[in-house]
Design a protein around this motif. Structure first.
Motif, short mmCIF file in Angstrom:
data_model
loop_
_atom_site.label_atom_id
_atom_site.label_comp_id
_atom_site.label_asym_id
_atom_site.label_seq_id
_atom_site.Cartn_x
_atom_site.Cartn_y
_atom_site.Cartn_z
N LEU A 185 0.64 1.39 0.56
CA LEU A 185 -0.74 1.12 0.96
C LEU A 185 -1.59 0.74 -0.25
O LEU A 185 -2.37 -0.22 -0.22
CB LEU A 185 -1.32 2.35 1.66
CG LEU A 185 -2.78 2.25 2.12
CD1 LEU A 185 -2.94 1.16 3.18
CD2 LEU A 185 -3.26 3.60 2.67
N ARG A 186 -1.43 1.49 -1.33
CA ARG A 186 -2.18 1.21 -2.55
C ARG A 186 -1.88 -0.17 -3.11
O ARG A 186 -2.78 -0.90 -3.57
CB ARG A 186 -1.85 2.27 -3.62
CG ARG A 186 -2.63 2.13 -4.92
CD ARG A 186 -1.97 2.89 -6.03
NE ARG A 186 -0.64 2.36 -6.35
CZ ARG A 186 0.17 2.87 -7.28
NH1 ARG A 186 -0.18 3.97 -7.93
NH2 ARG A 186 1.34 2.32 -7.51
N ASP A 187 -0.58 -0.54 -3.06
CA ASP A 187 -0.15 -1.81 -3.63
C ASP A 187 -0.34 -2.99 -2.68
O ASP A 187 0.04 -4.12 -3.01
CB ASP A 187 1.32 -1.71 -4.04
CG ASP A 187 1.56 -0.67 -5.14
OD1 ASP A 187 0.58 -0.35 -5.85
OD2 ASP A 187 2.70 -0.19 -5.28
N GLY A 188 -0.89 -2.72 -1.51
CA GLY A 188 -1.16 -3.80 -0.57
C GLY A 188 0.05 -4.31 0.19
O GLY A 188 -0.01 -5.36 0.83
N LYS A 189 1.16 -3.56 0.14
CA LYS A 189 2.37 -3.99 0.84
C LYS A 189 2.29 -3.71 2.34
O LYS A 189 3.01 -4.33 3.13
CB LYS A 189 3.59 -3.30 0.23
CG LYS A 189 3.87 -3.73 -1.21
CD LYS A 189 5.08 -3.00 -1.78
CE LYS A 189 5.35 -3.44 -3.21
NZ LYS A 189 6.51 -2.73 -3.81
N ILE A 190 1.47 -2.73 2.72
CA ILE A 190 1.21 -2.46 4.13
C ILE A 190 -0.28 -2.27 4.32
O ILE A 190 -1.01 -1.96 3.36
CB ILE A 190 1.97 -1.19 4.64
CG1 ILE A 190 1.54 0.05 3.84
CG2 ILE A 190 3.48 -1.39 4.58
CD1 ILE A 190 2.13 1.35 4.40
#
Length: 250
Positions: free
Chosen positions: A10-15
């Motif tokens: 979530l933090r890395d924008g993957k989901i």
């Protein structure tokens, strides 16, 4: 570990937020109808929920293992018959499925490395006590401890115990398993300075009352520093020993 993975993605924008919410819906437990799997047990207690297989059908055990494998890298199943082990291997749930026959236990996943150099010693009064001792051994080992064994050193030949005093003194926690009259934990606790966890077993003749005789002896011990678990409860002893052995690690 699963929660951390979701949060990092979530933090890395993957989901996205909604996908993260959907993934977290199964926490803190997974409802599969006949069982509600406690997926947060390892977060609260440091080790996943163990599967007690007695009283469960083979299909129920397999379904529970499949669901738990989604959340945990290591799963411990106890009081398992070999036919259940063979069925789990055929299901190919995990490439590593190991059966410990004496302990009546299955480990699914990779065995962890010890979290501490402090050692747990599992001792038995007799050979007939070994199955319960092995359950303690496997439980403590899978919880990330160094574990050693000292079997068949009961009071009928007490010199066998005294000849192995180095093992007794080197242990940080001791699990002492005994049936019959159940006096070995008292003797060990009178010799060592570390905690002793006493495990009564249902081994013995008529007046042992399926382990009650050993249980009463251990509960009435005048040696200090003894904690007593239920009859034949190797898992409970191994778990408690691990908690004590890993105190103050964080």
């Amino acid at each position: 570990m699963k929660i951390e993975e979701i949060l990092y993605k979530l933090r890395d924008g993957k989901i996205g937020i909604q996908e993260a919410i959907d993934k977290l819906k199964s926490f803190p437990y997974q409802d599969i109808g006949f069982a509600k799997i406690d997926t947060h047990r390892s977060l609260r207690r440091g080790f996943p929920e163990a599967i007690f297989c007695e009283g469960k059908t083979m299909g129920q055990v397999i379904k529970i293992v499949k669901e738990m494998s989604k959340f945990h890298p290591v799963i411990l199943a106890l009081r398992v018959k070999e036919k259940v082990y063979q069925a789990l291997k055929k299901e190919s749930i995990h490439k590593k499925v190991k059966y410990y026959k004496e302990a009546r236990a299955i480990v699914i996943g990779d065995e962890p490395k010890p979290k501490t150099n402090k050692m747990i010693l599992v001792a038995t009064a007799g050979t007939a006590d070994i199955p319960v001792a092995e359950e303690s051994f496997i439980t403590a080992k899978m919880m990330g401890n160094k574990v050693d064994k000292l079997y068949d050193v009961g009071v009928a030949g007490i010199h066998r115990l005294f000849n192995n005093k180095e093992k007794l003194f080197s242990a940080n926690v001791l699990i002492v398993v005994a049936g019959m009259e159940g006096t070995l934990p008292s003797i060990v606790a009178g010799l060592v300075s570390k905690p002793v966890i006493a495990v009564p077993t249902s081994v013995g003749y008529g007046t042992s009352l399926h382990g009650l005789g050993a249980l009463f002896t251990m509960l009435n011990s005048c040696s200090p520093g003894i904690a007593v678990v239920n009859i034949d409860n190797g898992f409970g002893a191994g778990y408690l020993a691990s908690v004590i052995n890993q105190m103050n690690l964080k």
